[in-house]
Design a protein around this motif. Sequence first.
Motif, PDB file in Angstrom:
ATOM      1  N   ARG A   1      37.363  42.098  44.727  1.00 26.82           N
ATOM      2  CA  ARG A   1      38.468  42.579  45.558  1.00 26.82           C
ATOM      3  C   ARG A   1      39.463  41.437  45.728  1.00 26.82           C
ATOM      4  O   ARG A   1      39.091  40.324  46.054  1.00 26.82           O
ATOM      5  N   TRP A   2      40.724  41.758  45.483  1.00 25.51           N
ATOM      6  CA  TRP A   2      41.781  40.769  45.638  1.00 25.51           C
ATOM      7  C   TRP A   2      42.593  41.107  46.865  1.00 25.51           C
ATOM      8  O   TRP A   2      42.978  42.253  47.057  1.00 25.51           O
ATOM      9  N   PRO A   3      42.917  40.121  47.676  1.00 23.57           N
ATOM     10  CA  PRO A   3      43.831  40.393  48.789  1.00 23.57           C
ATOM     11  C   PRO A   3      45.254  40.488  48.249  1.00 23.57           C
ATOM     12  O   PRO A   3      45.626  39.762  47.354  1.00 23.57           O
ATOM     13  N   GLY A   4      46.026  41.415  48.766  1.00 28.27           N
ATOM     14  CA  GLY A   4      47.433  41.521  48.383  1.00 28.27           C
ATOM     15  C   GLY A   4      47.647  42.180  47.035  1.00 28.27           C
ATOM     16  O   GLY A   4      46.785  42.873  46.498  1.00 28.27           O
ATOM     17  N   MET A   5      48.818  41.927  46.447  1.00 28.41           N
ATOM     18  CA  MET A   5      49.234  42.543  45.198  1.00 28.41           C
ATOM     19  C   MET A   5      48.524  41.895  44.013  1.00 28.41           C
ATOM     20  O   MET A   5      48.378  40.681  43.948  1.00 28.41           O
ATOM     21  N   VAL A   6      48.089  42.698  43.077  1.00 26.98           N
ATOM     22  CA  VAL A   6      47.431  42.220  41.865  1.00 26.98           C
ATOM     23  C   VAL A   6      48.441  42.298  40.727  1.00 26.98           C
ATOM     24  O   VAL A   6      49.083  43.318  40.531  1.00 26.98           O
ATOM     25  N   THR A   7      48.585  41.217  39.973  1.00 26.84           N
ATOM     26  CA  THR A   7      49.531  41.199  38.857  1.00 26.84           C
ATOM     27  C   THR A   7      48.815  41.480  37.544  1.00 26.84           C
ATOM     28  O   THR A   7      47.577  41.404  37.465  1.00 26.84           O
ATOM     29  N   GLU A   8      49.593  41.756  36.501  1.00 28.57           N
ATOM     30  CA  GLU A   8      49.013  41.955  35.174  1.00 28.57           C
ATOM     31  C   GLU A   8      48.242  40.717  34.741  1.00 28.57           C
ATOM     32  O   GLU A   8      47.154  40.816  34.172  1.00 28.57           O
ATOM     33  N   ASN A   9      48.825  39.549  34.984  1.00 33.74           N
ATOM     34  CA  ASN A   9      48.163  38.304  34.580  1.00 33.74           C
ATOM     35  C   ASN A   9      46.810  38.149  35.265  1.00 33.74           C
ATOM     36  O   ASN A   9      45.844  37.700  34.648  1.00 33.74           O
ATOM     37  N   THR A  10      46.722  38.507  36.542  1.00 35.07           N
ATOM     38  CA  THR A  10      45.458  38.424  37.271  1.00 35.07           C
ATOM     39  C   THR A  10      44.426  39.351  36.628  1.00 35.07           C
ATOM     40  O   THR A  10      43.281  38.949  36.393  1.00 35.07           O
ATOM     41  N   ILE A  11      44.830  40.564  36.340  1.00 40.87           N
ATOM     42  CA  ILE A  11      43.913  41.531  35.723  1.00 40.87           C
ATOM     43  C   ILE A  11      43.440  41.028  34.371  1.00 40.87           C
ATOM     44  O   ILE A  11      42.237  41.032  34.073  1.00 40.87           O
ATOM     45  N   ILE A  12      44.359  40.578  33.543  1.00 44.78           N
ATOM     46  CA  ILE A  12      44.005  40.108  32.195  1.00 44.78           C
ATOM     47  C   ILE A  12      43.043  38.929  32.265  1.00 44.78           C
ATOM     48  O   ILE A  12      42.032  38.889  31.558  1.00 44.78           O
ATOM     49  N   ARG A  13      43.327  37.958  33.145  1.00 44.45           N
ATOM     50  CA  ARG A  13      42.434  36.800  33.288  1.00 44.45           C
ATOM     51  C   ARG A  13      41.043  37.219  33.735  1.00 44.45           C
ATOM     52  O   ARG A  13      40.035  36.757  33.209  1.00 44.45           O
ATOM     53  N   GLU A  14      40.987  38.105  34.747  1.00 45.29           N
ATOM     54  CA  GLU A  14      39.689  38.521  35.282  1.00 45.29           C
ATOM     55  C   GLU A  14      38.899  39.358  34.268  1.00 45.29           C
ATOM     56  O   GLU A  14      37.688  39.178  34.135  1.00 45.29           O
ATOM     57  N   VAL A  15      39.567  40.244  33.556  1.00 48.56           N
ATOM     58  CA  VAL A  15      38.870  41.059  32.551  1.00 48.56           C
ATOM     59  C   VAL A  15      38.326  40.179  31.438  1.00 48.56           C
ATOM     60  O   VAL A  15      37.228  40.412  30.932  1.00 48.56           O
ATOM     61  N   SER A  16      39.057  39.140  31.075  1.00 48.48           N
ATOM     62  CA  SER A  16      38.582  38.252  30.005  1.00 48.48           C
ATOM     63  C   SER A  16      37.321  37.495  30.402  1.00 48.48           C
ATOM     64  O   SER A  16      36.593  37.001  29.547  1.00 48.48           O
ATOM     65  N   LYS A  17      37.020  37.423  31.707  1.00 52.34           N
ATOM     66  CA  LYS A  17      35.811  36.744  32.188  1.00 52.34           C
ATOM     67  C   LYS A  17      34.605  37.682  32.261  1.00 52.34           C
ATOM     68  O   LYS A  17      33.491  37.237  32.499  1.00 52.34           O
TER      69      LYS A  17
END
Length: 107
Positions: free
Chosen positions: A4-20
């Motif tokens: 769970r991320w606080p606040g707005m999630v960006t594309e870059n955040t999603i891409i980085r997290e999915v790659s992990k």
Amino acid sequence: CTRRWPGMVTENTIIREVSKCVFAQQHALTVEDIARIWLSVNAYIAASLKRSRSVFIPGLGTFKVSHRLHASCLYPAESLFPVFIFGSRFSGQRQDPLPPGHHGGGQ
């Protein structure tokens, strides 16, 4: 990967997290691979919505075009706008609208 991320999630955040995630690591997917997949899925969804077609993603939900009637003017007009409907897996979760002027995505 569940986080769970606080606040707005960006594309870059999603891409980085999915790659992990385990799946990405098991299949040796790089951040660039994930970004290409993300962009391809986005392009497919956008093209489908432009043709007024819905896109169902199992386990996630449905992207569709909705109609809004503007009755405040002399000649009512109808506008179209994209909508995402969470799947049943997310029942009970709040789906807050984006703030005015924000169109999703972002960097």
